[in-house]
Design a protein around this motif. Structure first.
Motif, short mmCIF file in Angstrom:
data_model
loop_
_atom_site.label_atom_id
_atom_site.label_comp_id
_atom_site.label_asym_id
_atom_site.label_seq_id
_atom_site.Cartn_x
_atom_site.Cartn_y
_atom_site.Cartn_z
N MET A 82 0.84 -1.19 0.00
CA MET A 82 0.00 0.00 0.00
C MET A 82 0.87 1.24 0.00
SD MET A 82 -3.08 1.16 2.56
CE MET A 82 -3.76 2.83 2.48
N LEU A 83 0.57 2.15 -0.92
CA LEU A 83 1.24 3.44 -0.97
C LEU A 83 0.22 4.50 -0.58
CD1 LEU A 83 3.35 3.18 -4.26
CD2 LEU A 83 4.14 2.94 -1.92
N ASP A 84 0.33 5.02 0.65
CA ASP A 84 -0.57 6.08 1.06
C ASP A 84 -0.01 7.42 0.58
OD1 ASP A 84 1.56 6.64 2.77
OD2 ASP A 84 0.61 5.67 4.49
N GLN A 85 -0.70 8.52 0.93
CA GLN A 85 -0.29 9.82 0.42
C GLN A 85 1.08 10.25 0.95
OE1 GLN A 85 -3.33 12.91 0.32
NE2 GLN A 85 -4.92 11.37 0.49
N GLN A 86 1.50 9.71 2.08
CA GLN A 86 2.82 10.05 2.64
C GLN A 86 3.88 9.01 2.25
OE1 GLN A 86 -0.06 9.95 4.75
NE2 GLN A 86 -0.30 12.09 4.18
N VAL A 87 3.51 8.00 1.48
CA VAL A 87 4.41 6.90 1.10
C VAL A 87 5.14 6.42 2.36
CG1 VAL A 87 6.02 6.10 -0.67
CG2 VAL A 87 4.74 8.17 -1.07
N SER A 88 4.37 6.11 3.40
CA SER A 88 4.95 5.81 4.70
C SER A 88 5.66 4.46 4.76
CB SER A 88 3.85 5.87 5.78
OG SER A 88 2.78 5.01 5.47
N LEU A 89 5.54 3.63 3.73
CA LEU A 89 6.31 2.37 3.74
C LEU A 89 7.80 2.63 3.58
CD1 LEU A 89 7.29 1.50 0.64
CD2 LEU A 89 4.92 0.86 0.42
N LEU A 90 8.19 3.83 3.10
CA LEU A 90 9.60 4.19 3.00
C LEU A 90 10.08 4.78 4.31
CD1 LEU A 90 9.77 5.88 -0.53
CD2 LEU A 90 10.25 3.50 0.05
N ASN A 91 11.30 4.43 4.70
CA ASN A 91 11.95 5.03 5.87
C ASN A 91 12.58 6.35 5.42
OD1 ASN A 91 13.67 5.85 7.92
ND2 ASN A 91 14.36 3.78 8.40
N PRO A 92 12.08 7.49 5.93
CA PRO A 92 12.57 8.79 5.43
C PRO A 92 14.02 9.08 5.78
CG PRO A 92 11.14 9.11 7.31
CD PRO A 92 11.05 7.65 6.96
N LEU A 110 -3.41 2.12 -3.68
CA LEU A 110 -2.94 3.50 -3.75
C LEU A 110 -4.02 4.45 -3.24
CD1 LEU A 110 -1.46 3.45 -7.38
CD2 LEU A 110 -0.18 3.28 -5.24
N ASP A 111 -3.63 5.41 -2.40
CA ASP A 111 -4.56 6.39 -1.83
C ASP A 111 -4.23 7.77 -2.37
OD1 ASP A 111 -6.43 7.73 -0.35
OD2 ASP A 111 -5.44 7.46 1.58
N GLU A 112 -5.09 8.29 -3.25
CA GLU A 112 -4.93 9.62 -3.85
C GLU A 112 -3.49 9.86 -4.32
OE1 GLU A 112 -7.20 11.57 -4.67
OE2 GLU A 112 -8.91 11.36 -3.33
N PRO A 113 -2.99 9.04 -5.23
CA PRO A 113 -1.58 9.14 -5.60
C PRO A 113 -1.19 10.41 -6.35
CG PRO A 113 -2.73 7.59 -7.04
CD PRO A 113 -3.69 7.95 -5.95
N THR A 114 -2.16 11.11 -6.95
CA THR A 114 -1.79 12.28 -7.76
C THR A 114 -1.87 13.59 -6.99
OG1 THR A 114 -4.04 12.56 -8.63
CG2 THR A 114 -2.56 11.11 -9.84
N ASN A 115 -2.32 13.56 -5.73
CA ASN A 115 -2.41 14.82 -4.97
C ASN A 115 -1.03 15.47 -4.86
OD1 ASN A 115 -5.12 14.85 -4.55
ND2 ASN A 115 -5.03 14.63 -2.34
N HIS A 116 -0.96 16.75 -5.18
CA HIS A 116 0.25 17.58 -5.01
C HIS A 116 1.39 17.19 -5.96
CE1 HIS A 116 -1.82 19.04 -1.50
NE2 HIS A 116 -1.82 17.84 -0.96
N LEU A 117 1.12 16.37 -6.97
CA LEU A 117 2.17 16.03 -7.93
C LEU A 117 2.06 16.92 -9.16
CD1 LEU A 117 2.29 12.12 -8.01
CD2 LEU A 117 3.34 13.70 -6.40
N ASP A 118 3.22 17.26 -9.76
CA ASP A 118 3.16 17.94 -11.04
C ASP A 118 2.80 16.93 -12.13
OD1 ASP A 118 5.56 16.64 -12.00
OD2 ASP A 118 6.74 18.08 -10.87
N ILE A 119 2.49 17.44 -13.31
CA ILE A 119 1.96 16.57 -14.35
C ILE A 119 3.02 15.58 -14.84
CG2 ILE A 119 0.99 16.53 -16.69
CD1 ILE A 119 -0.40 19.19 -15.97
N ASP A 120 4.27 15.99 -14.91
CA ASP A 120 5.33 15.06 -15.31
C ASP A 120 5.38 13.88 -14.34
OD1 ASP A 120 6.11 16.45 -17.53
OD2 ASP A 120 7.70 17.55 -16.52
#
Length: 537
Positions: free
Chosen positions: A402-412, A478-488
């Motif tokens: 699961m990839l949430d809006q914060q991509v929390s599965l990654l260790n920042p 995936l939870d709202e994957p396009t929020n705050h992303l540029d079009i590229d």
């Protein structure tokens, strides 16, 4: 005189010295202009400069006409109401005095008797049912955005400046904003990654580190123009490669011809049948000619290499992202998710979801849609195991990510490379680097700390770590994957998901995104308060 916004020789740098604009010249006319570009290129900063909340470090900004501004972040005080937002508190108070007989004759002469009706119409235009006394704190984030847009339209300025107006809006909110802009007859500068909204623009202005370029027409026409530019870039790249090969071939021929002449000269000198003075003169001329030819060949090769580098850089900018991924091996018909008569929520006796059933089989691509508050995120929490159901059962019958809006599965706190190795412990270094390179994290860029990444880079890194392994999980959520992303960045995510052959569950209000990733089924959620059950089609 037509309204306009003119930027002349504009320059601005961030506090750390990074230049965003240098000698920028740009004019916005009375039509609707969509301002696009990569995250971090300076779109929001440009709006702030136009609005006057930032001052240019060089150059001038001329605004002919009145401005109305919608910014990304909005903070409201506890006491603020819709009337305060619309700037009509005093005018409403005057109407109150008029109704109770305490207004003066002068006040009565300026009273706007249609004010409340106009307020109601402006709010309804954005799909809001509210009154002047409604506290702004009672609105959700999406409702507040719509209220601010309604206030802008109510004020009727010559120009409106909108910064990501559809972010965090549900489908109904997006459609209200799109309709507002479709009927807007003033000037507008709209920063957005919403391709539906951009398709209603009269002009697209692309902002890059090199400056700004205006394209007449909407988003679709702009993309057609960019496709033509890409074809031209491919032609230029092929031509640059051909010219470099030709320069190298001619240089080799000249070198071989000189070697043959030098050999002949040495043989004549060895025979001794010509005067030594004549042979020395020939040798000197040959060496001079050889040196001139070598310098000329070097200049031509440098020019060809420069043209090739320019063509490759242009291709890097224009070339759409594409990727090949290993197969998940998910067979058609295999059930990956079973939700049976589930009810759930966060407050006792106030369910968010009630009696919900859902089955996903094989590599289906399912979009979870519905208004804000209808339970989309709650459903994802149930599926992922973060929330336990009050009743019913949720069964995931395969591995998933699961990839949430914060991509929390990654260790920042660690690098992209280290995150990949953590999530794919069986992958060697070469496999890790190859997988990350497929998602454009090459060489040292793979060593970036996750906390330093932009939103688009972070989601791309998450996809690389989840989908780039030897066997990607058969189910991706995936939870709202396009929020705050540029079009590229959105198009990069789309390419990655198109290459994925597993089952997909995605929450999104972005219709072009859902279409681009090949959604095969929708599950529409209705809030329990609406008295309707989930509809799947």
């Amino acid at each position: 005189m037509p309204v306009s916004i003119s930027l002349s020789h504009l320059s601005w740098s961030t506090p750390d010295g990074r230049s965003l604009f240098s000698d920028l010249n740009l004019t916005f006319g009375p039509g609707r202009s969509g301002l696009v570009g990569r995250n971090g290129v300076g779109k929001s900063t440009l709006l702030k400069l136009i609005a006057g909340s930032l001052q240019p470090q060089a150059g001038t900004i001329s605004v002919d006409g009145s401005l109305g501004i919608l910014r990304q972040t909005v903070q409201v005080a506890d006491h603020e109401t819709v009337a305060d937002l619309f700037g009509i508190s005093d005018a409403l108070a005057l109407l109150g005095r008029a109704e109770n007989g305490t207004a003066s004759i002068d006040e009565l002469s300026i009273a706007d008797w249609m004010l409340e009706a106009r307020l109601e119409t402006a709010l309804a235009r954005l799909g809001l049912a509210a009154e002047a006394r409604t506290p702004l704190t009672s609105f959700s984030g999406g409702q507040l955005t719509r209220a601010k847009l309604a206030a802008l339209a109510f004020a009727d300025p010559d120009f409106i400046l909108l910064d990501e107006p559809t972010n965090n809006l549900d489908r109904a909110g997006r459609e209200a904003v799109i309709e507002l802009m479709a009927n807007w007859r003033g000037g507008a500068v709209v920063v957005s990654h919403d391709r539906e909204l951009l398709d209603g623009m009269d002009t697209i202005v692309e902002l890059t580190s090199l400056g700004a370029t205006s394209y007449g027409g909407n988003w679709s026409l702009y993309r057609e123009r960019k496709a033509i530019e890409l074809a031209s870039a491919r032609h230029d790249l092929a031509d640059a490669e051909r010219r470099l090969a030709e320069v190298d071939r001619k240089t080799q021929e000249i070198a071989e011809r000189k070697a043959r002449k030098d050999g002949a000269g040495r043989r004549k000198r060895a025979k001794g049948d010509e005067p030594l003075l004549l042979l020395d003169a020939r040798k000197e001329r040959s060496e001079k000619t050889g040196g001139d030819n070598a310098r000329l060949a070097e200049r031509r090769r440098d020019q060809a290499l420069g043209d090739l580098a320019t063509a490759r850089d242009r291709m890097e900018i224009l070339q759409p992202f594409s990727v090949r991924l290993p197969s998940t091996g998910l067979p058609p018909g295999r059930i990956v998710l079973q939700v049976d008569d589930v009810s759930a929520g966060y407050v006792t006796d106030h369910p968010v979801l009630a009696d919900l059933s859902l089955t996903i089989s094989g590599p289906e691509r399912v979009a979870i849609t519905g208004r804000n508050g209808s339970g989309k995120t709650t459903l994802l929490s149930l599926i992922s195991g973060k929330l336990a159901p009050w009743s019913g059962h949720v069964r995931i019958l395969t591995d998933f990510a699961m990839l949430d809006q914060q991509v929390s599965l990654l260790n920042p706190e660690i690098s992209i490379r280290d995150n990949f190795r953590r999530l794919n412990p069986g992958a060697g270094e070469n496999a890790c680097r190859a997988a990350l390179a497929r998602f454009m994290f090459r060489a040292d860029t793979a060593l970036q700390r996750v906390s330093s990444l932009s939103g688009g880079q972070m989601l791309r890194a998450g996809l690389a770590c989840v989908l780039g392994g030897e066997r990607p999980p058969p189910l991706l959520i995936l939870d709202e994957p396009t929020n705050h992303l540029d079009i590229d960045s959105i198009e990069t995510v789309e390419a990655g998901l198109r290459a994925y052959d597993g089952a997909l569950i995605v929450v999104s209000h972005d219709e072009p995104f859902l279409e681009a990733i090949g959604i095969t089924r929708r599950v529409d959620l209705f809030g329990v308060s609406e008295g309707r059950r989930t509809v799947a089609r």
